[in-house]
Design an enzyme around this catalytic site. Structure first.
Site, PDB file in Angstrom:
ATOM      1  N   GLU A 174       6.208 -45.199  48.468  1.00  0.00           N
ATOM      2  CA  GLU A 174       5.501 -45.155  47.191  1.00  0.00           C
ATOM      3  C   GLU A 174       4.221 -44.363  47.381  1.00  0.00           C
ATOM      4  OE1 GLU A 174       5.508 -49.435  47.733  1.00  0.00           O
ATOM      5  OE2 GLU A 174       3.417 -49.523  47.068  1.00  0.00           O
ATOM      6  N   LYS A 177       0.450 -43.366  47.702  1.00  0.00           N
ATOM      7  CA  LYS A 177      -0.743 -44.131  48.063  1.00  0.00           C
ATOM      8  C   LYS A 177      -1.826 -43.766  47.057  1.00  0.00           C
ATOM      9  CE  LYS A 177      -3.608 -45.559  51.906  1.00  0.00           C
ATOM     10  NZ  LYS A 177      -4.937 -45.293  51.349  1.00  0.00           N
ATOM     11  N   ASP A 190      -5.185 -43.482  45.071  1.00  0.00           N
ATOM     12  CA  ASP A 190      -6.549 -43.401  45.578  1.00  0.00           C
ATOM     13  C   ASP A 190      -7.490 -44.033  44.562  1.00  0.00           C
ATOM     14  OD1 ASP A 190      -8.555 -42.802  47.283  1.00  0.00           O
ATOM     15  OD2 ASP A 190      -8.479 -40.631  46.998  1.00  0.00           O
ATOM     16  N   TYR A 203       1.057 -53.286  44.046  1.00  0.00           N
ATOM     17  CA  TYR A 203       1.798 -52.792  45.207  1.00  0.00           C
ATOM     18  C   TYR A 203       2.254 -53.884  46.176  1.00  0.00           C
ATOM     19  CZ  TYR A 203      -2.681 -52.796  47.871  1.00  0.00           C
ATOM     20  OH  TYR A 203      -3.842 -53.139  48.478  1.00  0.00           O
ATOM     21  N   LYS A 213      -0.653 -39.489  55.418  1.00  0.00           N
ATOM     22  CA  LYS A 213      -1.792 -38.914  54.706  1.00  0.00           C
ATOM     23  C   LYS A 213      -1.595 -37.437  54.385  1.00  0.00           C
ATOM     24  CE  LYS A 213      -4.932 -42.204  54.371  1.00  0.00           C
ATOM     25  NZ  LYS A 213      -6.219 -42.060  54.990  1.00  0.00           N
ATOM     26  N   CYS A 227     -27.616 -13.193  27.374  1.00  0.00           N
ATOM     27  CA  CYS A 227     -26.187 -13.202  27.694  1.00  0.00           C
ATOM     28  C   CYS A 227     -25.881 -12.112  28.723  1.00  0.00           C
ATOM     29  CB  CYS A 227     -25.377 -12.973  26.420  1.00  0.00           C
ATOM     30  SG  CYS A 227     -23.618 -12.782  26.743  1.00  0.00           S
ATOM     31  N   CYS A 265     -23.527  -9.418  26.631  1.00  0.00           N
ATOM     32  CA  CYS A 265     -23.988  -8.617  25.486  1.00  0.00           C
ATOM     33  C   CYS A 265     -25.507  -8.577  25.365  1.00  0.00           C
ATOM     34  CB  CYS A 265     -23.372  -9.134  24.192  1.00  0.00           C
ATOM     35  SG  CYS A 265     -24.079 -10.685  23.619  1.00  0.00           S
ATOM     36  N   CYS A 293     -24.523 -18.224  24.148  1.00  0.00           N
ATOM     37  CA  CYS A 293     -24.889 -16.868  23.757  1.00  0.00           C
ATOM     38  C   CYS A 293     -24.903 -16.832  22.233  1.00  0.00           C
ATOM     39  CB  CYS A 293     -23.848 -15.882  24.298  1.00  0.00           C
ATOM     40  SG  CYS A 293     -23.861 -14.302  23.439  1.00  0.00           S
ATOM     41  N   CYS A 313     -20.475 -10.257  20.780  1.00  0.00           N
ATOM     42  CA  CYS A 313     -20.404 -10.390  22.233  1.00  0.00           C
ATOM     43  C   CYS A 313     -18.972 -10.146  22.687  1.00  0.00           C
ATOM     44  CB  CYS A 313     -20.871 -11.780  22.646  1.00  0.00           C
ATOM     45  SG  CYS A 313     -20.702 -12.075  24.408  1.00  0.00           S
TER      46      CYS A 313
HETATM   47  O1  D41 Z   1      -1.275 -47.324  46.627  1.00  0.00           O
HETATM   48  C1  D41 Z   1      -1.940 -47.855  47.515  1.00  0.00           C
HETATM   49  N1  D41 Z   1      -3.192 -47.509  47.669  1.00  0.00           N
HETATM   50  C2  D41 Z   1      -1.350 -48.904  48.385  1.00  0.00           C
HETATM   51  C3  D41 Z   1      -2.163 -49.578  49.269  1.00  0.00           C
HETATM   52  C4  D41 Z   1       0.023 -49.206  48.337  1.00  0.00           C
HETATM   53  N2  D41 Z   1       0.855 -48.571  47.493  1.00  0.00           N
HETATM   54  N3  D41 Z   1       0.523 -50.154  49.151  1.00  0.00           N
HETATM   55  C5  D41 Z   1      -0.276 -50.833  50.032  1.00  0.00           C
HETATM   56  N4  D41 Z   1       0.284 -51.781  50.808  1.00  0.00           N
HETATM   57  C6  D41 Z   1      -0.469 -52.458  51.665  1.00  0.00           C
HETATM   58  C7  D41 Z   1       0.189 -53.489  52.509  1.00  0.00           C
HETATM   59  C8  D41 Z   1       1.299 -52.871  53.281  1.00  0.00           C
HETATM   60  C9  D41 Z   1      -0.788 -54.107  53.466  1.00  0.00           C
HETATM   61  C10 D41 Z   1       0.733 -54.548  51.606  1.00  0.00           C
HETATM   62  C11 D41 Z   1      -1.661 -50.559  50.103  1.00  0.00           C
HETATM   63  C12 D41 Z   1      -2.417 -51.319  51.025  1.00  0.00           C
HETATM   64  N5  D41 Z   1      -1.785 -52.260  51.782  1.00  0.00           N
HETATM   65  C13 D41 Z   1      -3.851 -51.185  51.216  1.00  0.00           C
HETATM   66  N6  D41 Z   1      -4.731 -50.768  50.319  1.00  0.00           N
HETATM   67  C14 D41 Z   1      -5.943 -50.811  50.866  1.00  0.00           C
HETATM   68  C15 D41 Z   1      -5.849 -51.256  52.125  1.00  0.00           C
HETATM   69  C16 D41 Z   1      -4.534 -51.508  52.342  1.00  0.00           C
END
Ligand code: D41
Length: 682
Positions: free
Chosen positions: A118, A120, A122, A230, A323, A417, A420, A435, A441
């Protein structure tokens, strides 16, 4: 205590159910059903009933999302189970190594292990606790062991159920997830902050975290935040064993049934190779998601194996985070140039030492306006942090003042400007400097022409930016009307314009002359008048003459038109050069079908239509405009409340959904036939 009147109780219960349902459809499924006005009417009615009968107020009432009073500070909340952190993987090799470690401990082959992947997200991680299906507490992650109790703030998020929906409600449920802000909401929030001179956030994550930590929940309520679940961290349910929810993916499905949002991108995959491919595919889509992600979370799907694997220090052995490259990078500001927009707005643009940000080379970034330059305290020669995310224009988010070279130069905002030479004006209280040259212009003229010819305006095929630049430079085209007097011979004499492309352009211009009133109004480029406002103006006034003559009060009576937009429209039509341009366009042969004035009941009043797939005889936008002119609402997705789905070529999931829900499906021929019947019957 007297018993509440049963009729009253029924009305309150009904209103709450309708509002909960509408919230869920809007904020979790992205399939709005009630209009904003209908929603507000119900909410106001419920507020009124609760105010008159305070004994009826309950913490899970939709009215309680906004009400709480400011707090002095946030209480510490100890997490019943620590919120773990995640190990990182940075390459395909790291992912394979993770899968092998998992397989070794489980004594199987890595290729046999089932993983979930899935995005991650932010944002800011939070935890929600439900007792008997009712939200009782919400907290930030904090250091993982102790967070801050921000229940009142989390209640204001429409994607946080105050009460679980559906069946099989657990006695206790702790759900963890991420609170995010989408790019659109983030941009709008910062735009407003820049105008008001209040706090500008460097990125959506800071905006989400900052919004959650407001002592006044009413401020949080105005922020466009979303909760995405999540993890099920704790669940206590009669008769529950692993056979009901043996996997993470099943748990996520169950959370959806209870009214949560969880990732639409979640996939169950077997073996590390499929996981690596997922990471690559999502990476390619990263810029189009509309929200920030910094990677992919990979989890062992079976809860049984998760337990067997356990955790080390503060991270589970059964999960890792792959990441992506960072969306912020550091570079040098080499220079600042000032660009002139369509409405004359002067935008300072940072010329940067080119740097790769999340896979794209960035050499320009916006500095927005003079106030932003002051706020950032930025000088030419500075070391700056650039952020690029999705479709958002790259931004300078911060300056490393410690690295400022001795010869750094201040950024001087021009008084004239750069294109012009006209005076630059700044209206008191407005952040934007403009302007004053108007269509004298060349920069504004070019932008106005680009807008005029753009797809949602007159849609002139083949009139590109380079060509517009030449036409303006040569002074062949001063106003949009001049476009229609260009000849094939003239065009052919331009570099890179052959006979064929010249003929095509003249034909395209001829075709573009036949338009709609809404498009024509939009094409004029009146400040603050976008596509939707133009359509509202067209259907409200019906003819250009009536619109041109409309006074401020009449303009403000139009749907979605406030005093500012009304003033822009009013001023526009009173400028002699705009009147001349309009006359010249009509003279050049631009025509349109007068819009039907929306009066009283219209044949499709109260109906909701959805268009999907490609239509042959018109664009979807056109179909949409015609339906709206007949009083219908046009929605983006199919739901139970959809009246009918117009299915063009290559209709996909919407068609399937309509068929599942038993929603009427109309093909293009039938659609056109019905449209013309309705349009005549009006
Ligand atoms: O979307 C996320 N940021 C996300 C964070 C996610 N989709 N799953 C996560 N699953 C976990 C565990 C595996 C520990 C249940 C997480 C995070 N942890 C997490 N977010 C911040 C620290 C850890």
């Amino acid at each position: 205590m007297s018993q509440p009147d049963p009729q009253l109780l029924e009305e309150v219960t009904q209103l709450r159910a309708e509002l909960d349902e509408a919230n869920y459809r809007y904020y979790v499924l992205d399939e709005p059903t009630l209009t904003d006005a209908d929603y507000d009417r119900r909410l106001q009615r419920l507020k009124q009933l609760e105010a008159e009968n305070p004994s009826l107020i309950s913490p899970d009432s939709p009215t309680q999302r906004v009400g709480a009073a400011p707090a002095d500070g946030f209480p510490s909340v100890a997490h019943a189970i620590p919120m773990l952190s995640l190990d990182n993987a940075f390459s395909a090799e790291d992912i394979v190594a993770f899968a092998q470690r998992v397989a070794e401990r489980l004594e199987c082959e890595a290729d046999e292990v089932e993983f979930t992947c899935e995005p991650k997200l932010d944002g800011a991680a939070v935890s929600l606790v439900y007792e008997q299906g009712v939200l009782v507490s919400g907290a930030t992650r904090g250091d993982g062991r102790t967070g801050e109790g921000i229940t009142s703030n989390l209640r204001t998020l429409r994607s946080v159920p105050l009460k679980l929906m559906g069946k099989h409600i657990p006695e206790l449920l702790e759900v963890r997830g991420e609170v995010i802000m989408r790019h659109k909401g983030f941009e709008a929030l910062n735009e407003r902050a820049r105008e008001e001179g209040s706090k500008v956030f460097a990125n959506p994550r800071n905006a989400a975290a900052g919004s959650l930590r407001q002592l006044n929940p009413q401020i949080t309520a105005t922020r466009p935040l979303e909760f995405h679940a999540y993890q099920v961290a704790r669940i206590d349910m009669a008769n529950l064993d692993d056979s009901v929810m043996p996997t993470h993916s099943r748990q996520m499905q169950r959370l959806k049934d209870w009214g949560f949002r969880s990732s639409a991108e979640l996939k169950v995959l077997t073996g590390p190779q499929a996981v690596v491919e997922y990471c690559e595919q999502l990476g390619a889509k990263r810029d189009q998601l509309g929200y920030d992600i910094d990677g992919v979370v990979i989890k062992v799907n079976a809860l049984r194996y998760q337990r067997e694997l356990g955790f080390v220090a503060r991270a589970p052995r059964w999960a890792t985070a792959f990441k992506y490259p960072a969306q912020e990078e550091v570079t040098t500001l080499n220079d600042v140039e000032f660009q002139v927009g369509r409405t004359g707005a002067i935008t300072p643009v940072a010329r940067l030492e080119p740097v790769s940000v999340a896979g794209v080379i960035v050499s320009n970034a916006t500095l927005h306006n003079a106030d932003e330059i002051t706020r950032l305290d930025v000088m030419i020669g500075d070391t700056v942090t650039i952020r690029r995310a999705g479709d958002v224009i790259p931004q300078v988010v911060r300056v490393d003042v410690d690295k400022r070279p001795a010869d750094a130069q201040p950024i001087v905002f021009p008084e004239h400007c750069p294109v012009c030479g006209s005076d630059i004006e700044r209206v008191d209280g407005e952040a934007v400097a403009r302007c004053s040259g108007g269509l004298y212009c060349a920069a504004q003229r070019k932008e106005a022409l680009k807008h005029f010819a753009s797809r949602k305006a007159l849609d002139v095929d083949g009139l590109g930016v380079k060509l517009i630049d030449q036409l303006v430079q040569l002074d062949w085209v001063k106003t949009p009307a001049d476009l229609f007097h260009l000849t094939v011979e003239q065009l052919q004499s331009l570099p890179r314009m052959g006979e064929k492309s010249s003929v095509n352009l003249v034909n395209a211009l001829d075709k573009a002359k036949h338009t709609t009133l809404a498009r024509f109004i939009y094409a004029l480029g009146i400040r603050e008048v976008g596509e939707a406002t133009a359509a509202n103006l067209a259907s409200h006034f019906g003819t250009l003459q009536v619109l041109q003559a409309a006074e401020l009060a009449a303009l403000e009576a139009v749907n979605d038109v406030g005093p500012i937009v009304a003033a822009h429209v009013h001023t526009f039509f009173r400028q002699p050069h705009n009147q001349e341009t309009i006359a010249a366009l009509i003279e050049a042969g631009v025509t349109w079908k007068e819009a039907e004035v929306a009066q009283g009941p219209t044949p499709l009043e109260g109906q909701t239509w959805v268009l999907t797939g490609a239509l042959e005889s018109m664009t979807r936008d056109e179909g949409k405009a015609r339906l709206q002119a007949l009083g219908a609402k046009v929605a983006g997705s199919v739901s139970k409340k959809t009246t009918a789905l117009v299915a063009g070529e290559a209709s996909g999931s919407k068609l399937t959904k309509a068929e599942q829900l038993g929603v009427e499906v109309v093909d293009e021929a039938t659609f056109i036939e019905r449209l013309s019947q309705w349009e005549q019957s009006e």
